[in-house]
Structure formats: C-alpha cells, structure tokens
Design a protein around this motif. Structure first.
Motif, PDB file in Angstrom:
ATOM      1  N   LYS A 220      -3.562   0.160  -3.374  1.00 59.85           N
ATOM      2  CA  LYS A 220      -4.238   0.741  -2.219  1.00 59.85           C
ATOM      3  C   LYS A 220      -3.522   2.032  -1.838  1.00 59.85           C
TER       4      LYS A 220
ATOM      5  N   PRO B 241       0.855  -1.202   0.000  1.00 59.72           N
ATOM      6  CA  PRO B 241       0.000   0.000   0.000  1.00 59.72           C
ATOM      7  C   PRO B 241       0.884   1.242   0.000  1.00 59.72           C
TER       8      PRO B 241
ATOM      9  N   ASN C  82      -9.685   2.660  -4.869  1.00 59.68           N
ATOM     10  CA  ASN C  82      -8.299   2.438  -4.448  1.00 59.68           C
ATOM     11  C   ASN C  82      -7.913   3.295  -3.258  1.00 59.68           C
TER      12      ASN C  82
END
Length: 318
Positions: A167, A95, A191
């Motif tokens: 992400k 992420p 997202n």
C-alpha cells in the motif's frame, strides 16, 4: 547584394541573440550543476528568514532521521538516469509513503521531518532524491514534466520489491507535490491508495510566470524565452503537462496542505487544484505558515488530519 548581406547578418545576429537569452534562461531556471560529495557532518536547511525560527527543529529532524537504519535503493529512469533513494522501514508489511522533495532541494533537507511523521503514523518511508539532486543523475530540472514519470517508476519499484499487496501513498512538497499530482493523473496501480500534496503549484507555466513577475520582469516577454530554453537545451516543454490537467483525471484520494502566507507558491494554487479534483479530497490551509512550513507550524494538526483522511488502512496494524 550588399543589402542582402546586411539583412542576413542582422537575422543571424538576432537568432544568436535569441539562442543566448534562451540558454541563459535555461541555466537560471532548469540547469543543475554536478553535485559535490556530501559532507556527512553538514546539515542543510533552506535559506530564507522564514525558515530561521524553525532551524533548530529542522536540524533535529535531520539528526534523528540519520540515526534511523535505512537502505539505499536505486532505479533507472525512462531516459536512462540513475535515481537513488533511501528506504526507512517502520515494520515489515507496513504501508509506505514515497516522498518527493522540492525545487533545488534534496530528500534529506526537505523531508527528514516526513520520515519521522511517517513513523508516527505507522508507515515506512522511501525518500527519493529527484533527478538532478543528491546522488541521482541529471542536469535538468523539469518542474514535474519528467519527474512525474520518475515517480511512476518508483511506484513500480516498490510493488516489485515489496509485493503486490503493498500500500503506497505518494507524498510531495512544492515541486514534489506537483510531481505526485501529475502522477495521479495517470493510470495508477491499485496499490496507490492516496496522494499527499503540500504547497504544490497549479501549472509549471503559472509558477514560472509568478517568479518572473517577482523579479520585476515582463512575463509576456520573458516567459517565451524560458520555455524555449527548456525546449532547446532541456529537451522538455513546460506546457506538456501540469498538476491542473492531471487533477481532471485523478481517481485516488488527495489531501492538499498549504500555508496561507506562502511567499513562493500562492495558497490559491492549492485551492484551484482542490476545486479541479473529482476524487475524494480535503484541503487544509495553515495560518501563518510560509512555503513548506505547514507541518513545522502545526505538526499535531497535520498528523491528526492525515489519520482522519486516510483511515486505519494507511497505518501498520499489529
């Protein structure tokens, strides 16, 4: 006829006076001169006695961040400006946080600690130099009005570059917090899993008026000239949009941090934003922390709170 000529001259003189004052206000509040090439050995720390106790740790953050391998990236804004950033990859597929710095700051100065904090949480980091800063183009700072559109462009870049499963957490400090909060009011892609807003202001108008009062000037008289300067010379309206307005339509989780002794952006502004936000949220105020210093004052609490708020999906899983 003579009276008419005098009247016309007086009106012209008045208009020129208004334009001059508006231009001076524009230069003071919004104009950013051309940046000189950065001295690679220079370490930029915010000015002010409140930052001096933290100078050693801030310098250490910058030195450590400079040693981390990174990639320079670039996008083009909706109005044609070249915007630059640096991408620090924690691990492929991790992420990421896209981070935005404050007013008249730059990404390295304001957010090197954020890179290290992001890595501690198992996240990659994209440090964006906002328009008018660092290697990015532009000469007009718009207090988030155009910057939040740049933020949305960085989100599009990240998804196109790192894939549809990327992400993203949008992070900002001071004006950068206003930037990401304004972006949160728009139709964000799935997202974007959250927002981190550190010491952001409620509206551009409110923070401008607060600074006017601090300067000992009458806000009702001075503010219209500041707004007019933005309209005439910066091609933007301070009242076009705001974090407070954006919060009303926010649908992603938001965590607010603010120092309780912030001498620039009052802590109550984050409290107001928190109350206006309808999505999942948390407000963390840090005692004895001045502007932008919450992480420096309470780094362990800051990191632990982020872990709890965003959960394991916001960290790299081996």
């Amino acid at each position: 006829m003579k009276f008419a000529g005098i009247l016309a001259a007086a009106v012209l003189f008045l208009l020129l006076g208004i334009l001059l004052i508006a231009y001076i206000c524009y230069r003071m509040a919004f104009y950013a001169p051309k940046r000189k090439p950065r001295d690679p050995d220079f370490i930029d720390i915010p000015e002010g006695k409140e930052y001096e106790p933290f100078r050693p740790v801030m310098e250490d953050w910058i030195r450590k961040t400079r040693k981390i391998p990174h990639e320079k990236v670039q996008i083009t804004s909706a109005d044609g400006l070249k915007l630059t950033g640096n991408f620090y990859e924690y691990a492929p597929g991790a992420p990421m946080e896209i981070m935005f710095h404050g007013y008249r700051g730059n990404a390295e100065r304001d957010l090197s600690g954020g890179v290290l904090r992001g890595f501690a949480l198992g996240r990659s980091v994209l440090l964006a130099d906002q328009r008018c800063s660092g290697d990015s183009d532009g000469h007009t700072i718009t207090f988030g009005i155009k910057e939040h559109e740049d933020c949305l462009a960085w989100v599009d870049f990240a998804i196109s570059r790192f894939g549809p499963d990327a992400k993203i957490i949008l992070t900002g400090i001071s004006m950068g917090a206003a930037t990401v909060l304004m972006a949160a009011g728009k139709n964000l892609p799935k997202n974007v899993i959250g927002i981190l807003a550190d010491c952001g202001y409620s509206t551009p108008e409110a923070i401008i008026k607060k600074v006017i009062r601090q300067m000992g000037l009458p806000e009702k008289l001075a503010y219209p000239f500041v707004r007019l300067g933005g309209l005439l010379f910066g091609d933007f309206d301070l009242e076009d949009y705001s974090p407070m307005e954006a919060m009303k339509t926010c649908r992603v989780p938001v965590i607010f941090f603010h120092g309780e002794t912030d001498g620039f952006v009052p802590c109550d502004m984050s409290r107001e934003l928190y109350e206006a936000c309808p999505s999942r949220k948390r407000l963390v105020t840090v005692p004895d922390a001045d502007h932008g210093l919450s992480y420096a004052v309470e780094p362990d609490t800051y990191v632990q709170t982020l872990k709890e708020f965003f959960g394991p999906e916001a960290s790299f899983q081996e």
